[in-house]
Design a protein around this motif. Structure first.
Motif, PDB file in Angstrom:
ATOM      1  N   THR A  25       9.437  -4.379  -6.263  1.00 34.17           N
ATOM      2  CA  THR A  25       8.843  -5.198  -7.336  1.00 34.17           C
ATOM      3  C   THR A  25       8.106  -6.430  -6.820  1.00 34.17           C
ATOM      4  OG1 THR A  25      10.870  -6.491  -7.633  1.00 34.17           O
ATOM      5  CG2 THR A  25      10.633  -4.497  -8.990  1.00 34.17           C
ATOM      6  N   TRP A  26       7.903  -6.517  -5.504  1.00 33.59           N
ATOM      7  CA  TRP A  26       7.183  -7.678  -4.965  1.00 33.59           C
ATOM      8  C   TRP A  26       5.785  -7.688  -5.570  1.00 33.59           C
ATOM      9  CZ3 TRP A  26       5.603  -8.489   0.876  1.00 33.59           C
ATOM     10  CH2 TRP A  26       5.304  -9.860   1.077  1.00 33.59           C
ATOM     11  N   ARG A  27       5.302  -8.839  -5.975  1.00 41.10           N
ATOM     12  CA  ARG A  27       3.990  -9.052  -6.630  1.00 41.10           C
ATOM     13  C   ARG A  27       4.017  -8.715  -8.111  1.00 41.10           C
ATOM     14  NH1 ARG A  27       2.582 -11.938  -2.523  1.00 41.10           N
ATOM     15  NH2 ARG A  27       1.881 -10.884  -0.653  1.00 41.10           N
ATOM     16  N   ILE A  53      16.135  -0.030  -8.325  1.00 38.20           N
ATOM     17  CA  ILE A  53      15.074  -1.043  -8.458  1.00 38.20           C
ATOM     18  C   ILE A  53      15.446  -2.246  -7.605  1.00 38.20           C
ATOM     19  CG2 ILE A  53      13.839  -2.598 -10.014  1.00 38.20           C
ATOM     20  CD1 ILE A  53      14.088  -0.567 -12.216  1.00 38.20           C
ATOM     21  N   ASP A  54      14.495  -2.607  -6.721  1.00 38.47           N
ATOM     22  CA  ASP A  54      14.714  -3.727  -5.802  1.00 38.47           C
ATOM     23  C   ASP A  54      13.887  -4.921  -6.252  1.00 38.47           C
ATOM     24  OD1 ASP A  54      15.503  -4.825  -3.021  1.00 38.47           O
ATOM     25  OD2 ASP A  54      13.328  -5.125  -3.121  1.00 38.47           O
ATOM     26  N   THR A  55      14.543  -6.063  -6.412  1.00 34.43           N
ATOM     27  CA  THR A  55      13.813  -7.269  -6.760  1.00 34.43           C
ATOM     28  C   THR A  55      14.392  -8.444  -5.981  1.00 34.43           C
ATOM     29  OG1 THR A  55      12.921  -8.530  -8.618  1.00 34.43           O
ATOM     30  CG2 THR A  55      15.183  -7.755  -8.861  1.00 34.43           C
ATOM     31  N   VAL A 145      22.370  -7.315   3.432  1.00 39.05           N
ATOM     32  CA  VAL A 145      21.468  -8.259   4.087  1.00 39.05           C
ATOM     33  C   VAL A 145      20.068  -7.654   4.141  1.00 39.05           C
ATOM     34  CG1 VAL A 145      23.290  -9.332   5.472  1.00 39.05           C
ATOM     35  CG2 VAL A 145      22.075  -7.322   6.367  1.00 39.05           C
ATOM     36  N   SER A 146      19.128  -8.463   4.590  1.00 39.81           N
ATOM     37  CA  SER A 146      17.749  -7.994   4.753  1.00 39.81           C
ATOM     38  C   SER A 146      17.159  -8.679   5.972  1.00 39.81           C
ATOM     39  CB  SER A 146      16.946  -8.332   3.495  1.00 39.81           C
ATOM     40  OG  SER A 146      15.599  -7.955   3.653  1.00 39.81           O
ATOM     41  N   ASN A 147      16.275  -7.971   6.658  1.00 43.38           N
ATOM     42  CA  ASN A 147      15.612  -8.507   7.854  1.00 43.38           C
ATOM     43  C   ASN A 147      16.612  -8.916   8.935  1.00 43.38           C
ATOM     44  OD1 ASN A 147      12.776  -8.381   6.903  1.00 43.38           O
ATOM     45  ND2 ASN A 147      13.528  -9.805   5.341  1.00 43.38           N
ATOM     46  N   TYR A 207      11.582  -1.062   3.505  1.00 43.23           N
ATOM     47  CA  TYR A 207      10.598  -1.733   2.648  1.00 43.23           C
ATOM     48  C   TYR A 207       9.188  -1.513   3.183  1.00 43.23           C
ATOM     49  CZ  TYR A 207      10.499  -6.330   5.321  1.00 43.23           C
ATOM     50  OH  TYR A 207      10.356  -7.330   6.240  1.00 43.23           O
ATOM     51  N   SER A 208       8.218  -1.702   2.292  1.00 41.92           N
ATOM     52  CA  SER A 208       6.799  -1.413   2.570  1.00 41.92           C
ATOM     53  C   SER A 208       6.618  -0.008   3.154  1.00 41.92           C
ATOM     54  CB  SER A 208       6.200  -2.467   3.507  1.00 41.92           C
ATOM     55  OG  SER A 208       6.435  -3.769   3.024  1.00 41.92           O
ATOM     56  N   PRO A 209       7.200   1.012   2.533  1.00 38.71           N
ATOM     57  CA  PRO A 209       7.129   2.360   3.117  1.00 38.71           C
ATOM     58  C   PRO A 209       5.729   2.958   3.103  1.00 38.71           C
ATOM     59  CG  PRO A 209       8.094   2.462   0.930  1.00 38.71           C
ATOM     60  CD  PRO A 209       7.974   0.999   1.281  1.00 38.71           C
ATOM     61  N   GLY A 211       3.092   1.040   3.659  1.00 36.49           N
ATOM     62  CA  GLY A 211       2.259   0.078   4.391  1.00 36.49           C
ATOM     63  C   GLY A 211       1.441  -0.793   3.451  1.00 36.49           C
ATOM     64  N   GLN A 212       2.017  -1.093   2.293  1.00 36.24           N
ATOM     65  CA  GLN A 212       1.363  -1.920   1.276  1.00 36.24           C
ATOM     66  C   GLN A 212       0.029  -1.335   0.812  1.00 36.24           C
ATOM     67  OE1 GLN A 212       1.798  -6.005   3.007  1.00 36.24           O
ATOM     68  NE2 GLN A 212       3.416  -6.129   1.464  1.00 36.24           N
ATOM     69  N   GLY A 213      -0.068  -0.019   0.892  1.00 36.64           N
ATOM     70  CA  GLY A 213      -1.252   0.659   0.352  1.00 36.64           C
ATOM     71  C   GLY A 213      -2.510   0.445   1.165  1.00 36.64           C
ATOM     72  N   PRO A 251       9.226   2.126  -2.367  1.00 37.96           N
ATOM     73  CA  PRO A 251       7.813   1.821  -2.593  1.00 37.96           C
ATOM     74  C   PRO A 251       7.624   1.049  -3.896  1.00 37.96           C
ATOM     75  CG  PRO A 251       8.287   4.103  -3.170  1.00 37.96           C
ATOM     76  CD  PRO A 251       9.518   3.558  -2.507  1.00 37.96           C
ATOM     77  N   LYS A 252       6.658   0.145  -3.881  1.00 35.16           N
ATOM     78  CA  LYS A 252       6.306  -0.599  -5.105  1.00 35.16           C
ATOM     79  C   LYS A 252       5.007  -0.027  -5.664  1.00 35.16           C
ATOM     80  CE  LYS A 252       3.693  -3.963  -7.194  1.00 35.16           C
ATOM     81  NZ  LYS A 252       2.217  -4.060  -7.230  1.00 35.16           N
ATOM     82  N   ALA A 253       4.987   0.220  -6.949  1.00 39.90           N
ATOM     83  CA  ALA A 253       3.745   0.667  -7.585  1.00 39.90           C
ATOM     84  C   ALA A 253       3.710   0.197  -9.029  1.00 39.90           C
ATOM     85  CB  ALA A 253       3.623   2.188  -7.522  1.00 39.90           C
ATOM     86  N   ALA A 257      -0.208   6.355 -11.764  1.00 41.54           N
ATOM     87  CA  ALA A 257      -0.535   7.491 -10.886  1.00 41.54           C
ATOM     88  C   ALA A 257       0.180   7.336  -9.544  1.00 41.54           C
ATOM     89  CB  ALA A 257      -2.051   7.577 -10.687  1.00 41.54           C
ATOM     90  N   HIS A 258       0.218   6.101  -9.048  1.00 46.17           N
ATOM     91  CA  HIS A 258       0.947   5.847  -7.799  1.00 46.17           C
ATOM     92  C   HIS A 258       2.435   6.183  -7.964  1.00 46.17           C
ATOM     93  CE1 HIS A 258      -2.235   2.676  -6.361  1.00 46.17           C
ATOM     94  NE2 HIS A 258      -2.652   3.922  -6.188  1.00 46.17           N
ATOM     95  N   VAL A 259       2.998   5.792  -9.109  1.00 43.91           N
ATOM     96  CA  VAL A 259       4.419   6.059  -9.342  1.00 43.91           C
ATOM     97  C   VAL A 259       4.691   7.557  -9.270  1.00 43.91           C
ATOM     98  CG1 VAL A 259       6.291   5.929 -11.038  1.00 43.91           C
ATOM     99  CG2 VAL A 259       4.739   3.984 -10.762  1.00 43.91           C
ATOM    100  N   ARG A 260       3.826   8.338  -9.913  1.00 45.81           N
ATOM    101  CA  ARG A 260       4.035   9.799  -9.913  1.00 45.81           C
ATOM    102  C   ARG A 260       3.934  10.357  -8.491  1.00 45.81           C
ATOM    103  NH1 ARG A 260       4.200  11.634 -15.025  1.00 45.81           N
ATOM    104  NH2 ARG A 260       3.261  10.296 -16.612  1.00 45.81           N
ATOM    105  N   GLN A 261       2.947   9.875  -7.739  1.00 46.84           N
ATOM    106  CA  GLN A 261       2.799  10.351  -6.355  1.00 46.84           C
ATOM    107  C   GLN A 261       4.034  10.005  -5.526  1.00 46.84           C
ATOM    108  OE1 GLN A 261      -0.737   8.475  -4.845  1.00 46.84           O
ATOM    109  NE2 GLN A 261      -2.012   9.260  -6.507  1.00 46.84           N
ATOM    110  N   ASN A 262       4.526   8.796  -5.718  1.00 45.58           N
ATOM    111  CA  ASN A 262       5.661   8.347  -4.910  1.00 45.58           C
ATOM    112  C   ASN A 262       6.930   9.121  -5.254  1.00 45.58           C
ATOM    113  OD1 ASN A 262       3.751   6.604  -3.985  1.00 45.58           O
ATOM    114  ND2 ASN A 262       4.611   4.766  -4.911  1.00 45.58           N
TER     115      ASN A 262
END
Ligand SMILES: NC(=O)c1ccc[n+]([C@@H]2O[C@H](COP(=O)([O-])OP(=O)(O)OC[C@H]3O[C@@H](n4cnc5c(N)ncnc54)[C@H](OP(=O)(O)O)[C@@H]3O)[C@@H](O)[C@H]2O)c1
Length: 294
Positions: A25-27, A53-55, A145-147, A207-209, A211-213, A251-253, A257-262
């Motif tokens: 959900t970033w952005r 859902i990741d936020t 944790v993260s990172n 995260y960013s699977p 590559g941020q599109g 993945p964030k979308a 259409a992106h959601v369906r592809q993912n």
């Protein structure tokens, strides 16, 4: 498609299980798309089985959590909800206060997983003690944790008491996940962190699977593999992160259409030939690399 169809789960932690494919959900909540469109995209993703859902409190200064609240309205129990605390809030007193604010924005009374977003100035043991208190108070079901790189993971306080942990390698380990950058163009974790995590039963959340599109999705090798599968490069990149056990992909979308592809990535099985072609362009690490972060 029925809810949760075909979604394997990662991290069988006592009564708590984590879906393998989720949504970031970033952005979101920042005006790039309307909040209604973003919430619709998340709901579509849940309907297609992407039930994690990741936020984070960081995203849109809390606005992403408000979008998530709209998306999960009336279906909280279908969703595995993850949020993260800012490092500067990760003190003994700061963690519960930040968690309360997140719960209020998310309009729920419990998080399934609460992560430290990255290491900061507060001792990790203090953050973990605060997480444990939240878990005992029923505000979160698990923490993680993260990172965190391998040495950071090794430095986590061991031997916390978790009566719900049944997996033998987890009996002295309270950390339920480590969320890190992982996609075909960022494979550094395969050298040490991924094997370490598997050995210790700690799921990795990629995260960013996609590559941020960006450039990753234009790669000719990824596109060739995608064409063979009748899929999109994004779906192949996500399937690539999911090719091994113990990895969750988020993945964030905001685009339907992106959601369906993912979502289609869950059913894709990459062949040894596919993987070899991708290895040739995106070689696995041959030595330790410092953990990349966005
Ligand atoms: N813990 C951390 O430090 C950390 C850091 C980064 C990210 N994260 C988490 O991981 C999530 C995912 O990472 P991310 O958002 O950085 O990157 P990402 O998921 O790799 O990429 C998101 C971008 O790719 C586009 N996209 C998504 N699916 C696509 C598709 N099928 N085809 C073409 N483009 C597509 C999206 O566009 P649209 O939105 O327009 O559909 C968006 O612009 C985040 O949202 C966040 O929840 C955590």
């Amino acid at each position: 498609m029925p809810p949760d169809a075909g979604q394997p789960e990662v991290g069988q932690l006592g009564a708590v299980t984590m879906p393998q494919l989720g949504q970031g959900t970033w952005r979101m909540g920042e005006g790039g798309a309307s909040r209604a469109q973003e919430a619709d995209a998340l709901r579509l993703g849940v309907d297609l089985g992407m039930t994690l859902i990741d936020t984070a409190e960081m995203y849109g200064d809390g606005a992403a959590e408000e979008v998530v609240a709209d998306a999960i309205q009336g279906q909280r129990s279908r969703v595995f909800l993850v949020s993260k605390v800012y490092p500067h809030n990760a003190s003994r007193a700061g963690v519960p206060a930040a968690c309360e604010r997140s719960l209020r924005r998310l309009r729920t009374d419990c998080l399934d997983l609460y992560l430290l977003h990255w290491r900061g100035q507060h001792p990790v043991a203090e953050t973990v003690a605060a997480f444990e208190a939240l878990r005992q108070a029923g505000k979160i079901r698990r923490w993680g944790v993260s990172n965190f790189d391998t040495r950071d993971m090794e430095g986590l306080p061991p031997a916390l008491q978790h009566p719900d942990l049944q997996h033998p390698t987890l009996q002295h380990w309270g950390c339920a996940a480590n969320q890190v950058l992982y996609n075909p163009g960022a494979r550094g974790i395969e050298f040490d962190l991924l094997p370490w995590s598997r050995a210790h039963g700690v799921p990795i959340m990629a995260y960013s699977p996609v590559g941020q599109g960006g450039r990753l999705l234009r790669d000719p090798a990824l596109r060739a593999v995608a064409a063979r599968h009748g899929a999109t490069p994004a779906a192949i990149a996500i399937a690539w992160t999911l090719r091994q056990p113990g990895v969750v992909s988020i993945p964030k979308a905001a685009d339907a259409a992106h959601v369906r592809q993912n979502a289609a990535a869950a059913a894709l099985r990459l062949t040894p030939e596919d993987l070899a072609e991708l290895d040739a362009v995106f070689p696995p690490p041959r030595r330790k690399q410092p953990l990349e972060m966005l």
